[in-house]
Design an enzyme around this catalytic site. Structure first.
Site, PDB file in Angstrom:
ATOM      1  CG  HIS A 201      -0.173   0.071   2.524  1.00 33.12           C
ATOM      2  ND1 HIS A 201       0.362   1.231   3.044  1.00 33.12           N
ATOM      3  CD2 HIS A 201       0.134  -0.907   3.408  1.00 33.12           C
ATOM      4  CE1 HIS A 201       0.957   0.982   4.188  1.00 33.12           C
ATOM      5  NE2 HIS A 201       0.839  -0.314   4.440  1.00 33.12           N
TER       6      HIS A 201
ATOM      7  CD  GLU B 181       2.263  -5.415   8.132  1.00 35.37           C
ATOM      8  OE1 GLU B 181       2.404  -6.600   7.794  1.00 35.37           O
ATOM      9  OE2 GLU B 181       3.049  -4.513   7.791  1.00 35.37           O
TER      10      GLU B 181
END
Length: 270
Positions: A11, A89
């Site tokens: 990202h 994550e």
């Protein structure tokens, strides 16, 4: 038997990345202004790739990045985006919201290296790897069911043909001429490093000629790109991996037109 490509993208930058703070799963921050610019840059870089599938972590920094990439793409703007918690994550537990220096201090106090240390409430590296293995197994099964006997989709054929006419090395289409199906996967820094390690060490993906291990295993920058190509063979128990190849890792040429400050993002910090 059929071949597919997976393009992994981290990202764009968040304010927490900029301030070098751990986000993990519990801190769900949006992209910063720089992060949006990085996402636009990677979207334009990948705009001509005919992604058949788009997968993203269900955290907003990954979702926004995937949306920008999809919007810029000339083939998959209408492709459904699948949000998968398996792509989230690594969880850093009580360390989330704190600096990496704080995490190092916690690791030192426990007599461990920072990379191997798991904060209370956090995930071990093996737990993160297990999540990625589950995602990969499900992806291989889905794509094998949908494309293993049907042949290459028309859009994917177009990408492969265009790629074959270009000089190898440094192109956004590198490796795609080998695959009939293409998947975009948007995730996070620490997660992607674990994924790459699994693909190279456990699945024995071959490396590009002249690849330096320091680059292959380097921290993934914000919107860094990695690509792997897999050949699957059918079996009664499900698709079997016949071959795996790493095309490149942590590519960031698309950030070349951004300023030095805009290029810098948090390394492996969410």
């Amino acid at each position: 038997m059929f071949t597919l490509s997976i393009t992994l993208v981290r990202h764009g930058e968040t304010q927490y990345n900029k301030e070098k703070l751990l986000q993990g799963q519990g801190v769900d921050t949006p992209l910063s202004e720089t992060g949006v610019q990085q996402a636009e840059a990677v979207g334009k870089y990948l705009r001509d790739i005919a992604f058949n599938y788009v997968f993203s972590s269900n955290l907003q920094r990954a979702i926004h990045t995937a949306e920008i990439i999809r919007r810029n793409n000339t083939h998959c703007s209408g492709t459904e985006m699948v949000l998968d918690p398996l792509l989230r994550e690594r969880g850093f537990g009580v360390a989330e919201g704190h600096s990496k220096e704080h995490l190092k201090n916690m690791a030192n106090a426990a007599g461990q290296s920072c990379r191997d240390y798991t904060p209370p409430g956090g995930e071990t590296l093996d737990q993160v790897k297990l999540r990625f293995k589950k995602f990969l197994k499900a992806l291989f099964q889905q794509l094998s069911d949908e494309h293993g006997r049907a042949g290459a989709p028309e859009a994917a054929n177009g990408t492969a043909a265009a790629a074959s006419e270009r000089a190898p090395g440094g192109s956004a289409e590198d490796g795609l001429q080998e695959a009939s199906v293409h998947a975009l996967v948007v995730s996070h820094g620490a997660y992607i490093r674990v994924a790459i390690k699994h693909l190279l060490e456990d699945l024995k993906s071959s490396l590009p000629a002249g690849a330096k291990m320091s680059q292959v295993f380097s921290p993934c920058p914000n919107t860094g790109i990695s690509r792997f190509v897999f050949t699957l063979s059918p079996s009664e128990s499900g698709p079997v991996l016949s071959a795996a190849r790493c095309c490149f890792t942590n590519r960031k040429e698309h950030l070349g037109n951004l300023t030095a400050a805009e290029k810098c993002g948090g390394k492996e910090m969410g």
